[in-house]
Motif scaffolding. Structure first.
Motif, PDB file in Angstrom:
ATOM      1  N   THR A 225      13.292   1.807   3.184  1.00 41.98           N
ATOM      2  CA  THR A 225      12.489   2.811   2.499  1.00 41.98           C
ATOM      3  C   THR A 225      11.912   3.822   3.486  1.00 41.98           C
ATOM      4  N   ILE A 226      11.400   3.334   4.613  1.00 38.67           N
ATOM      5  CA  ILE A 226      10.869   4.234   5.644  1.00 38.67           C
ATOM      6  C   ILE A 226      11.963   5.138   6.178  1.00 38.67           C
ATOM      7  N   ARG A 227      13.138   4.561   6.411  1.00 43.77           N
ATOM      8  CA  ARG A 227      14.256   5.327   6.983  1.00 43.77           C
ATOM      9  C   ARG A 227      14.655   6.482   6.077  1.00 43.77           C
ATOM     10  N   TYR A 228      14.841   6.204   4.786  1.00 46.52           N
ATOM     11  CA  TYR A 228      15.340   7.235   3.879  1.00 46.52           C
ATOM     12  C   TYR A 228      14.236   8.143   3.351  1.00 46.52           C
ATOM     13  N   SER A 229      12.989   7.711   3.406  1.00 45.99           N
ATOM     14  CA  SER A 229      11.902   8.528   2.872  1.00 45.99           C
ATOM     15  C   SER A 229      11.449   9.607   3.843  1.00 45.99           C
ATOM     16  N   THR A 247       1.040   7.348   9.295  1.00 46.88           N
ATOM     17  CA  THR A 247      -0.229   6.932   8.707  1.00 46.88           C
ATOM     18  C   THR A 247      -0.421   7.516   7.310  1.00 46.88           C
ATOM     19  N   SER A 248      -0.123   8.818   7.154  1.00 46.00           N
ATOM     20  CA  SER A 248      -0.282   9.452   5.841  1.00 46.00           C
ATOM     21  C   SER A 248       0.745   8.910   4.842  1.00 46.00           C
ATOM     22  N   TRP A 249       1.973   8.658   5.318  1.00 45.90           N
ATOM     23  CA  TRP A 249       2.997   8.128   4.405  1.00 45.90           C
ATOM     24  C   TRP A 249       2.643   6.716   3.968  1.00 45.90           C
ATOM     25  N   LEU A 250       2.057   5.896   4.844  1.00 42.35           N
ATOM     26  CA  LEU A 250       1.698   4.527   4.480  1.00 42.35           C
ATOM     27  C   LEU A 250       0.636   4.522   3.382  1.00 42.35           C
ATOM     28  N   TRP A 251      -0.295   5.469   3.431  1.00 42.17           N
ATOM     29  CA  TRP A 251      -1.288   5.589   2.351  1.00 42.17           C
ATOM     30  C   TRP A 251      -0.590   5.931   1.036  1.00 42.17           C
ATOM     31  N   PHE A 252       0.350   6.872   1.081  1.00 37.69           N
ATOM     32  CA  PHE A 252       1.101   7.249  -0.118  1.00 37.69           C
ATOM     33  C   PHE A 252       1.907   6.066  -0.647  1.00 37.69           C
ATOM     34  N   TYR A 253       2.514   5.299   0.255  1.00 33.59           N
ATOM     35  CA  TYR A 253       3.317   4.138  -0.150  1.00 33.59           C
ATOM     36  C   TYR A 253       2.463   3.107  -0.882  1.00 33.59           C
ATOM     37  N   ASN A 254       1.268   2.840  -0.380  1.00 31.03           N
ATOM     38  CA  ASN A 254       0.417   1.804  -0.974  1.00 31.03           C
ATOM     39  C   ASN A 254      -0.279   2.258  -2.244  1.00 31.03           C
ATOM     40  N   HIS A 255      -0.592   3.549  -2.368  1.00 36.50           N
ATOM     41  CA  HIS A 255      -1.418   4.024  -3.471  1.00 36.50           C
ATOM     42  C   HIS A 255      -0.644   4.735  -4.569  1.00 36.50           C
ATOM     43  N   GLU A 256       0.498   5.373  -4.249  1.00 46.35           N
ATOM     44  CA  GLU A 256       1.142   6.226  -5.243  1.00 46.35           C
ATOM     45  C   GLU A 256       2.627   5.941  -5.451  1.00 46.35           C
ATOM     46  N   ARG A 257       3.312   5.383  -4.464  1.00 42.77           N
ATOM     47  CA  ARG A 257       4.760   5.210  -4.607  1.00 42.77           C
ATOM     48  C   ARG A 257       5.073   3.991  -5.467  1.00 42.77           C
ATOM     49  N   PRO A 258       5.789   4.158  -6.590  1.00 49.24           N
ATOM     50  CA  PRO A 258       6.125   3.006  -7.433  1.00 49.24           C
ATOM     51  C   PRO A 258       7.025   2.021  -6.686  1.00 49.24           C
ATOM     52  N   HIS A 259       6.848   0.746  -6.979  1.00 52.98           N
ATOM     53  CA  HIS A 259       7.646  -0.312  -6.348  1.00 52.98           C
ATOM     54  C   HIS A 259       8.203  -1.208  -7.445  1.00 52.98           C
ATOM     55  N   LYS A 260       9.522  -1.379  -7.448  1.00 56.87           N
ATOM     56  CA  LYS A 260      10.174  -2.156  -8.490  1.00 56.87           C
ATOM     57  C   LYS A 260       9.700  -3.608  -8.502  1.00 56.87           C
ATOM     58  N   ALA A 261       9.364  -4.158  -7.334  1.00 59.47           N
ATOM     59  CA  ALA A 261       8.905  -5.542  -7.280  1.00 59.47           C
ATOM     60  C   ALA A 261       7.568  -5.728  -7.981  1.00 59.47           C
ATOM     61  N   ASN A 262       6.831  -4.630  -8.177  1.00 60.49           N
ATOM     62  CA  ASN A 262       5.524  -4.697  -8.834  1.00 60.49           C
ATOM     63  C   ASN A 262       5.565  -4.143 -10.253  1.00 60.49           C
ATOM     64  N   GLY A 263       6.747  -4.135 -10.857  1.00 61.22           N
ATOM     65  CA  GLY A 263       6.852  -3.612 -12.205  1.00 61.22           C
ATOM     66  C   GLY A 263       6.730  -2.102 -12.272  1.00 61.22           C
ATOM     67  N   GLY A 264       7.137  -1.418 -11.196  1.00 59.83           N
ATOM     68  CA  GLY A 264       7.068   0.042 -11.184  1.00 59.83           C
ATOM     69  C   GLY A 264       5.715   0.593 -10.824  1.00 59.83           C
TER      70      GLY A 264
END
Length: 271
Positions: A225-229, A247-264
């Motif tokens: 995900t990091i590689r392609y994002s 650092t800014s992308w990690l905040w976006f990943y945790n707060h806004e980016r949907p994750h299929k493992a978490n039901g989107g």
């Protein structure tokens, strides 16, 4: 076979050009007068959906329909139907298919056990890339396997065991220590400094078998995900630029980016 929408357009042209009545034009083309007079009411809202889809796919080119729908539904809170969004997605020609490669049939690996709470299992790994001047740098990535929360992305030209231990100590100060750390057999992870540190803190190191990265699948998928994002999209000039973006992308990943493992839903929305 001509669709009713096309026959409606033909009837409108006949009425405008020949001057015949609407009733006669509808009878001749086998459509109802209701179909002739129908005006769509959702055009402004459809334009809003199209604008969102174009914005998302231009910013994150690796996102498909599923990621876009989960983001609009779970992060932004829009209640649009998935069939409606997909129809507009196809009208914008965003559903371009990539021809899949033929794959060999392989035995399905045993799935990783899903942790039941935070700080039960952390996964760690390295990534490599280079700056615009050709200098190579590394990324040290840490995730919590529970809900796939990203904990740290540290950039450096050299990341020896001492640097790894320092990064993990900083995480433990504000988050608490994990029970298990899963990693590969890299020299930084099998060194005496790292194993002594883990023993001192009561943390069990779970090494994967050599040549079996699927045993550390959570962090490997995170690396992809990091590689392609952003890593493969941007060419950085300095290491500070890499760290700031990470650092800014990690905040976006945790707060806004949907994750299929978490039901989107993003990791921190469900954690």
């Amino acid at each position: 076979m001509v669709k009713p929408s096309h026959r409606k357009e033909m009837a409108q042209q006949i009425v405008a050009a020949k001057g015949v009545s609407i009733r006669l034009a509808c009878l001749s083309l086998c459509i109802s007068e209701t179909c002739y007079r129908y005006q769509p009411k959702l055009a402004p809202e459809n334009s809003k959906i199209a604008d969102w889809l174009i914005q998302l796919t231009e910013k994150d080119t690796d996102w498909g329909f599923g990621m876009c729908f989960d983001y609009l539904r779970n992060v932004k809170g829009f209640r649009w139907n998935h069939k409606r969004i997909y129809r507009i997605y196809c009208e914008l020609a965003l559903n371009l298919r990539i021809r899949p490669r033929r794959r060999l049939k392989r035995h399905k690996p045993e799935p990783l056990k899903q942790p039941l709470r935070s700080n039960q299992v952390w996964s760690i790994d390295f990534m490599h890339d280079q700056l615009s001047d050709g200098r190579k740098y590394r990324l040290f990535n840490v995730i919590d396997d529970y809900k796939r929360e990203g904990l740290a992305i540290d950039a450096g030209f050299s990341l020896p065991s001492i640097r790894v231990i320092r990064s993990l100590n900083q995480l433990i100060e504000w988050r608490g220590k994990p029970l298990v750390i899963r990693c590969d057999n890299g020299p930084e992870f099998i060194s005496h400094e790292f194993t002594d540190w883990a023993l001192k803190n009561g943390i069990r190191i779970e090494y994967i078998q050599p040549g079996n990265p699927q045993q550390n699948a959570y962090i490997e998928r995170h690396n992809r995900t990091i590689r392609y994002s952003w890593v493969s999209k941007h060419l950085f000039e300095t290491l500070d630029e890499v760290q700031d973006y990470a650092t800014s992308w990690l905040w976006f990943y945790n707060h806004e980016r949907p994750h299929k493992a978490n039901g989107g839903k993003p990791p921190l929305m469900v954690a």
